[in-house]
Design an enzyme around this catalytic site. Structure first.
Site, PDB file in Angstrom:
ATOM      1  N   ASP A  55      47.677  12.856  68.190  1.00  0.00           N
ATOM      2  CA  ASP A  55      48.524  12.237  67.109  1.00  0.00           C
ATOM      3  C   ASP A  55      47.936  11.149  66.536  1.00  0.00           C
ATOM      4  O   ASP A  55      47.016  10.677  67.106  1.00  0.00           O
ATOM      5  CB  ASP A  55      49.867  11.832  68.153  1.00  0.00           C
ATOM      6  CG  ASP A  55      51.123  11.479  67.523  1.00  0.00           C
ATOM      7  OD1 ASP A  55      52.065  12.301  67.723  1.00  0.00           O
ATOM      8  OD2 ASP A  55      50.936  10.469  66.790  1.00  0.00           O
TER       9      ASP A  55
ATOM     10  N   LEU B 268      59.027  17.193  68.736  1.00  0.00           N
ATOM     11  CA  LEU B 268      58.636  18.555  68.722  1.00  0.00           C
ATOM     12  C   LEU B 268      57.275  18.626  69.464  1.00  0.00           C
ATOM     13  O   LEU B 268      57.210  19.676  70.502  1.00  0.00           O
ATOM     14  CB  LEU B 268      58.723  19.372  67.492  1.00  0.00           C
ATOM     15  CG  LEU B 268      60.092  19.519  66.687  1.00  0.00           C
ATOM     16  CD1 LEU B 268      59.827  20.150  65.244  1.00  0.00           C
ATOM     17  CD2 LEU B 268      61.153  19.914  67.545  1.00  0.00           C
TER      18      LEU B 268
ATOM     19  N   TYR C 158      59.108  16.759  50.804  1.00  0.00           N
ATOM     20  CA  TYR C 158      58.976  17.361  52.122  1.00  0.00           C
ATOM     21  C   TYR C 158      59.210  18.868  52.065  1.00  0.00           C
ATOM     22  O   TYR C 158      58.478  19.640  52.576  1.00  0.00           O
ATOM     23  CB  TYR C 158      60.209  16.834  52.767  1.00  0.00           C
ATOM     24  CG  TYR C 158      60.357  17.418  54.136  1.00  0.00           C
ATOM     25  CD1 TYR C 158      59.564  16.829  55.251  1.00  0.00           C
ATOM     26  CD2 TYR C 158      61.278  18.400  54.943  1.00  0.00           C
ATOM     27  CE1 TYR C 158      59.459  17.210  56.526  1.00  0.00           C
ATOM     28  CE2 TYR C 158      61.237  18.577  55.926  1.00  0.00           C
ATOM     29  CZ  TYR C 158      60.573  18.036  56.769  1.00  0.00           C
ATOM     30  OH  TYR C 158      60.602  18.791  58.193  1.00  0.00           O
TER      31      TYR C 158
END
Length: 253
Positions: free
Chosen positions: A36, A17, A159
């Protein structure tokens, strides 16, 4: 938000994404700062788009503060932040070997929720110093929640909790940052063709896609990116979590 000419920070930009969103924003005229943990991946995305890549641990305060300072010094003050960095951990609360690993649970919360807040707090501080646009807008922050925030499946406690937290802080963050002319919006994607999913077998991917009412396929990361772009451009979208999922609702397992 006028995207053309803006500085846009995108986390998780090495792939999935994040990389797709960086490409969409760059095509719209933004200058990209790609963040990142995979520094080589971030730099590869940035090189492709004429931006700058940084190795950043979003869950670490110093790492984020240093990286955003470098963006301000070398590229300019950001007015767009899209948080796509995240990890997935699947584990039952009570497993065959005993209770769930608490450290693993904490790591998911640290990256997905605390990492999102960490990026938001530092980027918003930088944005608050921007010259306001004609409407008073100084910046926009797009966070990534998940449909698991609302229909978390068995084994997704960590999550779902992390993404539920992202969704829950969207409105209070938008209300608080309104005085600075900064909007906050979250996107809750369903099943998309990210590396976490495309690493599965073709049969598994087909099974996942078969549960989506329409379109009966995995989402294209560029579709997420185009929604993020629209959010940046549409000032009336604020304080909301938007699902992008083909009308799927997750079953318990």
């Amino acid at each position: 938000m006028q995207v053309k000419g803006s500085i846009a920070i995108v986390t998780g930009a090495a792939s999935g994404l994040g990389a797709a969103t960086a490409r969409v924003l760059a095509d719209a005229g933004a200058t990209i700062a790609a963040f990142d943990l995979n520094e080589d991946g971030a730099k590869a995305t940035a090189d492709e788009l004429g931006g700058v890549g940084y190795g950043v641990d979003v869950s670490d305060a110093k790492s984020v503060e240093t990286a955003i300072s470098k963006v301000v010094e070398t590229q300019g003050s950001p007015s767009i932040l899209v948080n796509c960095a995240g990890i997935l951990q699947g584990e039952r609360i009570v497993g065959r070997e005993g209770p769930a690993d608490l450290d693993a649970f904490a790591r998911v919360i640290n990256v997905n929720l605390i990492g999102t807040f960490n990026m938001m707090r530092v980027a918003a501080t930088a944005m608050s110093r921007n010259e306001p646009g004609p409407s008073g807008e100084r910046g926009v922050i797009v966070n990534t929640a998940s449909i698991a925030a609302f229909e978390g499946q068995i084994g997704q406690a960590a999550y779902a909790a992390s993404k539920g937290g992202v969704a829950a802080m969207t409105l209070p963050a938008a209300r608080e940052l309104a005085r600075h002319g900064i909007r906050v919006v979250s996107i809750a994607p369903g099943m998309f063709g990210t590396p976490m999913v495309t690493a599965l077998s073709d049969e598994m991917q087909e099974a996942l896609a078969s549960n989506i009412p329409f379109p009966k396929r995995l989402g294209d990361p560029a579709e997420y990116g185009r929604l993020a772009l629209h959010i940046c451009e549409n000032q009336m979208i604020n304080g909301e979590t938007i699902r992008i999922d083909g009308a799927v609702r997750l079953e318990p397992k």
